[in-house]
Design a protein around this motif. Sequence first.
Motif, PDB file in Angstrom:
ATOM      1  N   VAL A   2       0.839  -1.197   0.000  1.00 47.34           N
ATOM      2  CA  VAL A   2       0.000   0.000   0.000  1.00 47.34           C
ATOM      3  C   VAL A   2       0.873   1.245   0.000  1.00 47.34           C
ATOM      4  O   VAL A   2       1.877   1.318   0.703  1.00 47.34           O
ATOM      5  CB  VAL A   2      -0.936   0.021   1.230  1.00 47.34           C
ATOM      6  CG1 VAL A   2      -1.758   1.312   1.260  1.00 47.34           C
ATOM      7  CG2 VAL A   2      -1.865  -1.191   1.232  1.00 47.34           C
ATOM      8  N   SER A  55      -3.846   4.415  -1.354  1.00 47.08           N
ATOM      9  CA  SER A  55      -4.926   4.864  -0.471  1.00 47.08           C
ATOM     10  C   SER A  55      -4.777   6.375  -0.315  1.00 47.08           C
ATOM     11  O   SER A  55      -3.699   6.862   0.011  1.00 47.08           O
ATOM     12  CB  SER A  55      -4.829   4.188   0.897  1.00 47.08           C
ATOM     13  OG  SER A  55      -5.761   4.752   1.807  1.00 47.08           O
ATOM     14  N   PRO A 111      -7.492   0.387   0.243  1.00 49.35           N
ATOM     15  CA  PRO A 111      -6.799  -0.332  -0.829  1.00 49.35           C
ATOM     16  C   PRO A 111      -7.691  -1.321  -1.567  1.00 49.35           C
ATOM     17  O   PRO A 111      -7.439  -1.637  -2.733  1.00 49.35           O
ATOM     18  CB  PRO A 111      -5.661  -1.052  -0.096  1.00 49.35           C
ATOM     19  CG  PRO A 111      -5.483  -0.302   1.181  1.00 49.35           C
ATOM     20  CD  PRO A 111      -6.832   0.224   1.542  1.00 49.35           C
TER      21      PRO A 111
END
Length: 528
Positions: free
Chosen positions: A292, A317, A334
Amino acid sequence: MVLERSELLAAPAPGPVEGVLGDVLHRAVREGPEDLVLCTPATGETWTAAQLLADARAVAGALLRDFEPGSRIATCLGNGPEPVLLQWGVALAGMTLVPINPRSRPAELEHALGLSGAVCLYAADDVAGNPVADLAAAVADRLPALREVRRCGVDWRATVELAEPGSLPPLDPDLLAQVQFTSGTTGRPKGVRITHSGMVATGRAFAERLGPEAGRVWVNPMPLFHTAGNVLGVVGALWARAEHVVLPFAPAPVLRAMAERRATLLSAAPTLLDLLAAHPDLPRTDLAALRVLFTGGMTVTAAFVDRVESVFGARLSITFGMTETCGAVLQTAPTDPDRIRRETVGAPLAGTDVRIAGPDGAAVAPGVTGELWVRGARITRGYLDDPAATAEAIDPEGWLHTGDLAEMDGTGACRVVGRLKDMIKTGGENVSPVEVEEVLVQHPDVALAAVVGAPDERWGEVIVAFVVPAPGSEPDPAELTAFTRDRLSPFKVPRAWRVVEQLPMTASAKVQRAELRRVAAEPPPVRP
Protein backbone atom coordinates in the motif's frame (compact mmCIF):
# COMPACT_ATOMS: atom_id res chain seq x y z
CA MET A 1 -26.49 14.55 2.00
CA VAL A 2 -25.58 13.54 5.55
CA LEU A 3 -24.07 10.21 6.45
CA GLU A 4 -24.79 9.41 10.07
CA ARG A 5 -22.36 7.22 11.96
CA SER A 6 -24.64 4.19 11.70
CA GLU A 7 -24.62 4.46 7.90
CA LEU A 8 -20.87 4.70 7.33
CA LEU A 9 -19.19 2.25 5.02
CA ALA A 10 -16.67 -0.14 6.55
CA ALA A 11 -17.38 1.03 10.09
CA PRO A 12 -15.30 -0.94 12.61
CA ALA A 13 -16.97 -3.62 14.69
CA PRO A 14 -17.72 -2.57 18.28
CA GLY A 15 -14.83 -3.10 20.64
CA PRO A 16 -13.08 -1.62 23.67
CA VAL A 17 -12.80 2.16 23.48
CA GLU A 18 -9.36 3.67 23.96
CA GLY A 19 -10.08 7.20 25.09
CA VAL A 20 -6.64 8.73 25.64
CA LEU A 21 -3.33 8.31 23.84
CA GLY A 22 -1.80 6.31 26.67
CA ASP A 23 -4.52 3.69 26.18
CA VAL A 24 -3.18 3.04 22.66
CA LEU A 25 0.29 2.37 24.10
CA HIS A 26 -1.08 0.03 26.76
CA ARG A 27 -3.22 -1.77 24.18
CA ALA A 28 -0.13 -2.45 22.03
CA VAL A 29 1.71 -3.89 25.02
CA ARG A 30 -1.30 -5.98 26.01
CA GLU A 31 -1.66 -7.49 22.52
CA GLY A 32 2.00 -7.88 21.56
CA PRO A 33 4.66 -6.68 24.04
CA GLU A 34 7.52 -8.00 21.87
CA ASP A 35 6.17 -6.61 18.60
CA LEU A 36 8.64 -4.23 16.96
CA VAL A 37 6.78 -0.90 16.77
CA LEU A 38 9.41 1.78 16.13
CA CYS A 39 12.57 1.94 14.04
CA THR A 40 14.80 4.94 13.29
CA PRO A 41 17.25 4.04 10.50
CA ALA A 42 19.44 7.10 11.15
CA THR A 43 20.35 5.80 14.63
CA GLY A 44 19.81 2.09 13.98
CA GLU A 45 17.59 1.84 17.07
CA THR A 46 14.40 -0.18 17.43
CA TRP A 47 11.72 -0.41 20.10
CA THR A 48 9.30 -3.15 21.00
CA ALA A 49 5.90 -2.13 22.32
CA ALA A 50 7.05 -2.84 25.88
CA GLN A 51 10.24 -0.82 25.42
CA LEU A 52 8.35 2.10 23.88
CA LEU A 53 5.95 2.20 26.82
CA ALA A 54 8.83 2.05 29.32
CA ASP A 55 10.72 4.89 27.62
CA ALA A 56 7.57 6.98 27.21
CA ARG A 57 6.81 6.58 30.92
CA ALA A 58 10.38 7.61 31.73
CA VAL A 59 10.06 10.73 29.56
CA ALA A 60 6.77 11.52 31.33
CA GLY A 61 8.49 11.11 34.71
CA ALA A 62 11.21 13.57 33.74
CA LEU A 63 8.68 16.11 32.49
CA LEU A 64 6.54 15.84 35.62
CA ARG A 65 9.61 16.47 37.78
CA ASP A 66 10.00 19.91 36.12
CA PHE A 67 6.51 20.93 34.96
CA GLU A 68 2.90 20.63 36.05
CA PRO A 69 0.26 18.54 34.22
CA GLY A 70 -1.42 20.75 31.65
CA SER A 71 1.85 22.51 30.75
CA ARG A 72 2.57 23.02 27.08
CA ILE A 73 5.75 21.41 25.77
CA ALA A 74 6.96 22.49 22.33
CA THR A 75 9.13 20.51 19.92
CA CYS A 76 10.98 21.77 16.87
CA LEU A 77 12.64 18.62 15.55
CA GLY A 78 13.30 16.67 12.39
CA ASN A 79 12.10 13.08 12.02
CA GLY A 80 13.81 10.71 14.43
CA PRO A 81 13.25 9.05 17.81
CA GLU A 82 12.97 12.31 19.79
CA PRO A 83 9.62 13.57 18.47
CA VAL A 84 8.03 10.12 18.85
CA LEU A 85 9.21 9.56 22.43
CA LEU A 86 8.32 13.10 23.41
CA GLN A 87 4.87 12.76 21.84
CA TRP A 88 4.06 9.70 23.93
CA GLY A 89 5.81 11.04 27.05
CA VAL A 90 3.99 14.37 26.95
CA ALA A 91 0.68 12.54 26.48
CA LEU A 92 1.28 10.24 29.47
CA ALA A 93 2.24 13.23 31.62
CA GLY A 94 -1.06 14.96 30.89
CA MET A 95 0.69 17.84 29.18
CA THR A 96 0.02 19.40 25.78
CA LEU A 97 2.41 18.91 22.87
CA VAL A 98 3.12 21.88 20.59
CA PRO A 99 4.91 20.51 17.50
CA ILE A 100 6.50 23.27 15.39
CA ASN A 101 7.93 23.12 11.87
CA PRO A 102 11.74 22.83 12.25
CA ARG A 103 12.23 24.97 9.13
CA SER A 104 10.59 27.91 10.91
CA ARG A 105 12.32 31.26 10.85
CA PRO A 106 12.60 33.49 13.95
CA ALA A 107 9.31 35.36 13.48
CA GLU A 108 7.45 32.08 12.90
CA LEU A 109 9.02 30.49 15.99
CA GLU A 110 8.16 33.49 18.11
CA HIS A 111 4.55 33.44 16.89
CA ALA A 112 4.07 29.71 17.59
CA LEU A 113 5.78 29.74 20.98
CA GLY A 114 4.08 32.94 22.08
CA LEU A 115 0.57 31.94 21.01
CA SER A 116 0.87 28.45 22.55
CA GLY A 117 2.34 29.63 25.85
CA ALA A 118 4.87 26.78 25.78
CA VAL A 119 7.00 26.50 28.92
CA CYS A 120 9.71 24.36 27.36
CA LEU A 121 11.04 23.83 23.84
CA TYR A 122 12.99 20.83 22.59
CA ALA A 123 14.87 22.13 19.56
CA ALA A 124 17.26 20.47 17.13
CA ASP A 125 20.70 22.01 16.65
CA ASP A 126 20.18 21.88 12.90
CA VAL A 127 17.48 20.68 10.50
CA ALA A 128 18.26 20.95 6.79
CA GLY A 129 20.66 23.82 7.44
CA ASN A 130 18.27 25.69 9.74
CA PRO A 131 19.92 26.34 13.17
CA VAL A 132 16.68 25.81 15.06
CA ALA A 133 18.01 25.88 18.63
CA ASP A 134 20.04 29.06 18.03
CA LEU A 135 17.03 30.77 16.46
CA ALA A 136 14.84 29.77 19.39
CA ALA A 137 17.39 31.02 21.92
CA ALA A 138 17.44 34.38 20.12
CA VAL A 139 13.70 34.94 20.62
CA ALA A 140 13.34 33.28 24.05
CA ASP A 141 13.82 36.53 25.98
CA ARG A 142 10.68 37.95 24.37
CA LEU A 143 8.56 34.98 25.50
CA PRO A 144 7.70 35.26 29.21
CA ALA A 145 6.11 31.80 29.44
CA LEU A 146 9.11 29.98 27.94
CA ARG A 147 11.32 28.79 30.79
CA GLU A 148 13.80 26.61 28.94
CA VAL A 149 15.15 25.69 25.49
CA ARG A 150 16.57 22.16 25.47
CA ARG A 151 18.92 21.34 22.60
CA CYS A 152 18.62 17.96 20.89
CA GLY A 153 21.86 16.83 19.30
CA VAL A 154 23.10 13.50 18.00
CA ASP A 155 22.45 11.55 21.22
CA TRP A 156 18.76 11.94 21.95
CA ARG A 157 19.09 10.40 25.42
CA ALA A 158 21.28 13.31 26.50
CA THR A 159 18.43 15.78 26.02
CA VAL A 160 15.23 13.73 26.13
CA GLU A 161 15.77 12.98 29.78
CA LEU A 162 14.48 9.80 31.36
CA ALA A 163 13.35 9.44 34.98
CA GLU A 164 11.42 7.06 37.15
CA PRO A 165 7.81 7.91 36.34
CA GLY A 166 6.13 7.25 39.65
CA SER A 167 2.36 7.72 39.37
CA LEU A 168 1.00 9.33 36.22
CA PRO A 169 -2.03 11.62 36.35
CA PRO A 170 -5.48 10.34 35.37
CA LEU A 171 -6.59 11.89 32.08
CA ASP A 172 -9.88 12.82 30.45
CA PRO A 173 -10.38 11.95 26.74
CA ASP A 174 -11.42 15.57 26.12
CA LEU A 175 -8.10 16.84 27.45
CA LEU A 176 -6.08 18.99 25.06
CA ALA A 177 -3.39 16.71 23.60
CA GLN A 178 -1.80 19.00 21.03
CA VAL A 179 -1.80 22.50 19.65
CA GLN A 180 -0.94 22.21 15.97
CA PHE A 181 -0.59 25.09 13.57
CA THR A 182 -2.48 25.50 10.33
CA SER A 183 -0.42 25.48 7.17
CA GLY A 184 -0.61 29.22 6.86
CA THR A 185 -1.67 29.31 3.21
CA THR A 186 -3.60 32.47 4.08
CA GLY A 187 -2.56 34.76 6.93
CA ARG A 188 -0.66 33.79 10.07
CA PRO A 189 -1.00 30.17 11.23
CA LYS A 190 -3.72 29.56 13.81
CA GLY A 191 -3.29 27.23 16.77
CA VAL A 192 -5.61 24.23 16.32
CA ARG A 193 -6.76 22.58 19.55
CA ILE A 194 -6.67 18.77 19.25
CA THR A 195 -7.90 16.40 21.94
CA HIS A 196 -6.80 12.95 23.05
CA SER A 197 -10.10 11.48 21.87
CA GLY A 198 -9.73 13.12 18.46
CA MET A 199 -6.25 11.72 17.90
CA VAL A 200 -7.20 8.24 19.11
CA ALA A 201 -10.36 8.13 16.98
CA THR A 202 -8.47 9.25 13.89
CA GLY A 203 -5.45 6.98 14.29
CA ARG A 204 -7.73 3.99 14.84
CA ALA A 205 -10.10 4.75 11.94
CA PHE A 206 -7.19 5.44 9.59
CA ALA A 207 -5.47 2.15 10.42
CA GLU A 208 -8.68 0.18 10.12
CA ARG A 209 -9.54 1.77 6.76
CA LEU A 210 -6.12 0.66 5.47
CA GLY A 211 -6.92 -2.85 6.70
CA PRO A 212 -4.58 -5.86 6.72
CA GLU A 213 -3.41 -4.98 3.19
CA ALA A 214 -1.15 -2.34 4.76
CA GLY A 215 0.87 -5.07 6.47
CA ARG A 216 3.21 -4.65 9.40
CA VAL A 217 6.06 -2.32 8.34
CA TRP A 218 5.13 1.32 7.74
CA VAL A 219 7.80 3.64 6.36
CA ASN A 220 6.91 7.22 7.26
CA PRO A 221 9.03 10.16 6.01
CA MET A 222 6.13 12.58 6.53
CA PRO A 223 6.98 15.39 8.98
CA LEU A 224 6.26 14.40 12.57
CA PHE A 225 5.26 17.95 13.52
CA HIS A 226 2.10 17.60 11.43
CA THR A 227 -1.02 15.44 11.72
CA ALA A 228 -0.03 13.31 8.72
CA GLY A 229 3.10 12.25 10.59
CA ASN A 230 2.11 12.21 14.24
CA VAL A 231 -1.56 11.20 14.12
CA LEU A 232 -1.90 9.04 11.02
CA GLY A 233 1.69 7.84 11.39
CA VAL A 234 2.60 7.64 15.09
CA VAL A 235 -0.88 6.79 16.43
CA GLY A 236 -2.15 4.89 13.38
CA ALA A 237 0.90 2.65 13.15
CA LEU A 238 0.80 1.78 16.85
CA TRP A 239 -2.90 0.97 16.61
CA ALA A 240 -2.02 -1.44 13.78
CA ARG A 241 0.95 -2.72 15.85
CA ALA A 242 3.09 -2.09 12.80
CA GLU A 243 6.80 -1.37 12.79
CA HIS A 244 6.85 2.40 12.36
CA VAL A 245 9.97 3.41 10.43
CA VAL A 246 10.55 7.17 10.82
CA LEU A 247 13.16 9.17 8.91
CA PRO A 248 13.46 12.52 7.14
CA PHE A 249 12.50 12.56 3.49
CA ALA A 250 15.28 12.15 0.96
CA PRO A 251 14.74 9.76 -1.98
CA ALA A 252 17.81 7.52 -1.61
CA PRO A 253 17.54 6.90 2.18
CA VAL A 254 13.79 6.31 1.94
CA LEU A 255 14.20 3.75 -0.83
CA ARG A 256 17.02 2.08 1.11
CA ALA A 257 14.87 1.90 4.26
CA MET A 258 11.98 0.43 2.29
CA ALA A 259 14.20 -2.35 0.96
CA GLU A 260 16.07 -3.07 4.21
CA ARG A 261 12.98 -3.06 6.45
CA ARG A 262 10.80 -4.88 3.88
CA ALA A 263 8.24 -2.08 3.90
CA THR A 264 4.61 -3.03 3.37
CA LEU A 265 3.32 0.58 3.44
CA LEU A 266 4.86 3.89 2.42
CA SER A 267 3.33 7.19 3.54
CA ALA A 268 4.29 10.08 1.26
CA ALA A 269 2.77 13.24 -0.19
CA PRO A 270 2.16 13.24 -3.97
CA THR A 271 5.23 15.38 -4.67
CA LEU A 272 7.39 12.97 -2.66
CA LEU A 273 6.02 10.00 -4.60
CA ASP A 274 6.96 11.79 -7.83
CA LEU A 275 10.50 12.36 -6.54
CA LEU A 276 10.85 8.70 -5.59
CA ALA A 277 9.45 7.57 -8.95
CA ALA A 278 12.04 9.66 -10.79
CA HIS A 279 15.02 8.60 -8.66
CA PRO A 280 17.65 6.43 -10.39
CA ASP A 281 17.79 4.03 -7.42
CA LEU A 282 14.15 2.97 -7.80
CA PRO A 283 14.60 0.31 -10.54
CA ARG A 284 17.14 -1.58 -8.43
CA THR A 285 15.27 -1.23 -5.13
CA ASP A 286 13.57 -4.37 -3.84
CA LEU A 287 9.95 -3.37 -3.18
CA ALA A 288 8.50 -6.88 -3.33
CA ALA A 289 6.92 -6.54 0.14
CA LEU A 290 5.18 -3.24 -0.62
CA ARG A 291 1.38 -3.51 -0.60
CA VAL A 292 0.00 0.00 0.00
CA LEU A 293 1.02 3.57 -0.76
CA PHE A 294 -0.68 6.22 1.33
CA THR A 295 -0.97 9.84 0.23
CA GLY A 296 -2.96 13.01 0.70
CA GLY A 297 -2.57 16.75 1.03
CA MET A 298 -3.56 17.75 -2.49
CA THR A 299 -6.04 16.71 -5.14
CA VAL A 300 -4.86 13.67 -7.09
CA THR A 301 -6.10 12.57 -10.48
CA ALA A 302 -6.95 9.19 -11.96
CA ALA A 303 -3.86 9.51 -14.16
CA PHE A 304 -1.72 10.07 -11.05
CA VAL A 305 -3.21 7.00 -9.33
CA ASP A 306 -2.56 4.84 -12.39
CA ARG A 307 1.01 6.09 -12.78
CA VAL A 308 1.96 5.64 -9.12
CA GLU A 309 0.43 2.18 -8.83
CA SER A 310 2.19 1.11 -12.02
CA VAL A 311 5.59 2.40 -10.91
CA PHE A 312 5.50 1.02 -7.35
CA GLY A 313 3.38 -2.08 -7.89
CA ALA A 314 1.12 -1.32 -4.90
CA ARG A 315 -2.38 0.00 -4.24
CA LEU A 316 -2.83 3.69 -3.44
CA SER A 317 -4.93 4.86 -0.47
CA ILE A 318 -5.83 8.56 -0.54
CA THR A 319 -7.01 10.66 2.37
CA PHE A 320 -8.61 14.05 2.56
CA GLY A 321 -8.29 15.99 5.78
CA MET A 322 -6.91 19.06 7.46
CA THR A 323 -5.24 19.95 10.73
CA GLU A 324 -8.71 20.74 12.10
CA THR A 325 -9.75 17.08 11.54
CA CYS A 326 -6.58 15.45 12.93
CA GLY A 327 -5.39 14.94 9.36
CA ALA A 328 -8.12 12.71 7.92
CA VAL A 329 -11.86 12.68 7.46
CA LEU A 330 -12.33 10.87 4.12
CA GLN A 331 -10.20 8.00 2.85
CA THR A 332 -10.11 5.37 0.14
CA ALA A 333 -9.31 1.80 1.12
CA PRO A 334 -6.80 -0.33 -0.83
CA THR A 335 -9.64 -2.76 -1.51
CA ASP A 336 -12.08 -0.16 -2.87
CA PRO A 337 -13.26 -0.60 -6.47
CA ASP A 338 -11.13 1.12 -9.10
CA ARG A 339 -13.68 3.88 -9.65
CA ILE A 340 -13.59 4.85 -5.98
CA ARG A 341 -9.80 4.71 -5.71
CA ARG A 342 -9.14 6.58 -8.96
CA GLU A 343 -11.86 9.23 -8.94
CA THR A 344 -12.68 10.04 -5.30
CA VAL A 345 -11.12 10.58 -1.88
CA GLY A 346 -13.29 7.84 -0.43
CA ALA A 347 -16.02 7.62 2.18
CA PRO A 348 -16.06 9.26 5.63
CA LEU A 349 -14.00 7.59 8.33
CA ALA A 350 -15.93 5.90 11.11
CA GLY A 351 -17.26 8.34 13.68
CA THR A 352 -17.65 11.19 11.20
CA ASP A 353 -20.79 12.89 9.93
CA VAL A 354 -20.49 14.50 6.51
CA ARG A 355 -22.80 16.97 4.83
CA ILE A 356 -22.45 18.44 1.34
CA ALA A 357 -24.17 21.76 2.01
CA GLY A 358 -25.81 24.15 -0.41
CA PRO A 359 -25.76 27.95 0.00
CA ASP A 360 -28.63 27.73 2.50
CA GLY A 361 -26.83 25.10 4.61
CA ALA A 362 -29.20 22.31 3.63
CA ALA A 363 -27.81 19.04 2.30
CA VAL A 364 -27.75 18.82 -1.49
CA ALA A 365 -28.63 15.75 -3.57
CA PRO A 366 -26.01 13.14 -4.52
CA GLY A 367 -23.81 14.33 -7.38
CA VAL A 368 -24.45 18.02 -6.67
CA THR A 369 -21.56 20.25 -5.64
CA GLY A 370 -21.67 22.01 -2.29
CA GLU A 371 -19.45 22.90 0.65
CA LEU A 372 -18.03 19.99 2.65
CA TRP A 373 -19.12 20.11 6.30
CA VAL A 374 -17.86 17.57 8.85
CA ARG A 375 -18.71 16.77 12.46
CA GLY A 376 -17.53 14.20 15.00
CA ALA A 377 -14.94 13.22 17.60
CA ARG A 378 -11.90 14.11 15.50
CA ILE A 379 -12.97 17.71 14.88
CA THR A 380 -10.94 20.45 16.58
CA ARG A 381 -12.33 22.14 19.66
CA GLY A 382 -11.48 25.44 17.98
CA TYR A 383 -8.58 27.82 17.53
CA LEU A 384 -6.40 28.82 20.45
CA ASP A 385 -7.33 32.27 21.82
CA ASP A 386 -9.33 33.07 18.69
CA PRO A 387 -13.07 32.81 19.38
CA ALA A 388 -13.95 34.78 16.25
CA ALA A 389 -12.13 32.37 13.94
CA THR A 390 -13.61 29.42 15.85
CA ALA A 391 -17.16 30.73 15.46
CA GLU A 392 -16.56 31.35 11.76
CA ALA A 393 -15.34 27.78 11.17
CA ILE A 394 -17.60 25.75 13.50
CA ASP A 395 -21.34 26.40 13.72
CA PRO A 396 -23.50 25.97 16.87
CA GLU A 397 -24.45 22.42 15.79
CA GLY A 398 -20.80 21.37 15.72
CA TRP A 399 -20.35 21.33 11.94
CA LEU A 400 -16.88 22.35 10.73
CA HIS A 401 -17.29 24.34 7.51
CA THR A 402 -14.18 23.26 5.62
CA GLY A 403 -14.40 25.76 2.76
CA ASP A 404 -13.89 22.87 0.32
CA LEU A 405 -16.24 22.21 -2.57
CA ALA A 406 -17.20 18.56 -2.92
CA GLU A 407 -19.82 16.17 -4.20
CA MET A 408 -20.92 12.81 -2.82
CA ASP A 409 -22.21 9.83 -4.74
CA GLY A 410 -24.91 7.41 -3.63
CA THR A 411 -22.39 5.13 -1.90
CA GLY A 412 -20.96 7.89 0.30
CA ALA A 413 -17.71 8.36 -1.66
CA CYS A 414 -16.76 12.00 -2.07
CA ARG A 415 -14.94 13.95 -4.74
CA VAL A 416 -13.31 17.24 -3.76
CA VAL A 417 -13.52 19.70 -6.63
CA GLY A 418 -11.90 22.83 -5.21
CA ARG A 419 -12.00 25.55 -2.59
CA LEU A 420 -14.71 28.16 -2.22
CA LYS A 421 -12.11 30.90 -1.93
CA ASP A 422 -10.09 29.49 -4.87
CA MET A 423 -13.00 29.59 -7.30
CA ILE A 424 -12.03 31.77 -10.26
CA LYS A 425 -14.63 34.23 -11.56
CA THR A 426 -13.90 35.19 -15.15
CA GLY A 427 -16.31 37.01 -17.44
CA GLY A 428 -19.24 36.20 -15.16
CA GLU A 429 -18.45 32.45 -15.14
CA ASN A 430 -17.18 30.36 -12.20
CA VAL A 431 -14.20 28.10 -12.91
CA SER A 432 -12.92 25.41 -10.54
CA PRO A 433 -9.09 25.32 -10.61
CA VAL A 434 -9.14 21.57 -9.95
CA GLU A 435 -11.12 20.89 -13.12
CA VAL A 436 -8.51 22.68 -15.24
CA GLU A 437 -5.60 21.07 -13.37
CA GLU A 438 -7.00 17.58 -13.94
CA VAL A 439 -6.95 18.23 -17.68
CA LEU A 440 -3.45 19.73 -17.70
CA VAL A 441 -1.78 16.80 -15.95
CA GLN A 442 -3.11 14.50 -18.65
CA HIS A 443 -0.68 16.14 -21.09
CA PRO A 444 2.53 14.07 -21.34
CA ASP A 445 4.75 17.14 -20.91
CA VAL A 446 3.17 18.15 -17.58
CA ALA A 447 4.07 16.58 -14.24
CA LEU A 448 2.18 18.97 -11.95
CA ALA A 449 -0.15 21.90 -12.49
CA ALA A 450 -1.78 24.59 -10.39
CA VAL A 451 -4.30 27.14 -11.64
CA VAL A 452 -5.19 30.50 -10.07
CA GLY A 453 -6.96 33.72 -11.03
CA ALA A 454 -5.17 37.01 -11.68
CA PRO A 455 -6.95 40.40 -11.53
CA ASP A 456 -8.12 41.75 -14.88
CA GLU A 457 -10.09 44.95 -15.56
CA ARG A 458 -12.09 43.45 -18.41
CA TRP A 459 -12.73 39.90 -17.22
CA GLY A 460 -12.57 40.33 -13.45
CA GLU A 461 -10.02 37.53 -13.34
CA VAL A 462 -8.07 35.65 -15.98
CA ILE A 463 -6.89 32.08 -15.55
CA VAL A 464 -3.15 31.62 -15.04
CA ALA A 465 -1.66 28.10 -15.15
CA PHE A 466 1.61 27.13 -13.45
CA VAL A 467 3.01 23.88 -14.86
CA VAL A 468 5.96 21.75 -13.75
CA PRO A 469 7.48 19.90 -16.73
CA ALA A 470 7.57 16.12 -16.85
CA PRO A 471 11.17 14.82 -16.79
CA GLY A 472 12.93 15.64 -20.06
CA SER A 473 10.02 17.72 -21.38
CA GLU A 474 9.59 21.38 -22.31
CA PRO A 475 5.89 22.28 -22.27
CA ASP A 476 4.83 24.61 -25.09
CA PRO A 477 2.13 27.10 -24.00
CA ALA A 478 0.58 27.15 -27.47
CA GLU A 479 0.28 23.36 -27.46
CA LEU A 480 -1.13 23.36 -23.92
CA THR A 481 -3.69 25.99 -24.94
CA ALA A 482 -4.84 23.82 -27.84
CA PHE A 483 -4.88 20.75 -25.59
CA THR A 484 -7.12 22.36 -22.97
CA ARG A 485 -9.35 24.03 -25.60
CA ASP A 486 -10.15 20.58 -27.00
CA ARG A 487 -11.26 19.38 -23.57
CA LEU A 488 -12.77 22.38 -21.79
CA SER A 489 -15.19 25.20 -22.50
CA PRO A 490 -13.40 28.28 -23.87
CA PHE A 491 -13.83 30.33 -20.68
CA LYS A 492 -11.95 27.63 -18.71
CA VAL A 493 -8.81 27.74 -20.90
CA PRO A 494 -5.84 29.49 -19.24
CA ARG A 495 -4.93 32.88 -20.71
CA ALA A 496 -1.40 32.92 -19.28
CA TRP A 497 1.19 30.23 -18.65
CA ARG A 498 4.12 29.97 -16.26
CA VAL A 499 6.51 27.03 -16.60
CA VAL A 500 8.20 26.52 -13.22
CA GLU A 501 10.62 24.01 -11.69
CA GLN A 502 8.37 23.41 -8.69
CA LEU A 503 5.19 24.63 -7.03
CA PRO A 504 5.36 26.44 -3.68
CA MET A 505 4.14 24.01 -1.05
CA THR A 506 3.28 24.17 2.63
CA ALA A 507 4.86 21.77 5.12
CA SER A 508 1.75 19.61 4.81
CA ALA A 509 2.22 19.30 1.02
CA LYS A 510 -0.54 21.71 0.01
CA VAL A 511 -0.03 24.11 -2.87
CA GLN A 512 0.35 27.68 -1.65
CA ARG A 513 -2.23 29.23 -3.93
CA ALA A 514 -1.93 32.61 -2.21
CA GLU A 515 1.72 32.74 -3.29
CA LEU A 516 0.79 31.70 -6.83
CA ARG A 517 -1.87 34.40 -6.97
CA ARG A 518 0.76 36.95 -5.93
CA VAL A 519 3.12 35.79 -8.67
CA ALA A 520 0.31 35.60 -11.23
CA ALA A 521 -0.57 39.25 -10.60
CA GLU A 522 2.97 40.33 -11.49
CA PRO A 523 4.16 40.91 -15.07
CA PRO A 524 5.69 37.75 -16.58
CA PRO A 525 9.50 37.64 -16.52
CA VAL A 526 11.27 38.96 -19.61
CA ARG A 527 13.24 36.18 -21.22
CA PRO A 528 16.67 37.01 -22.72
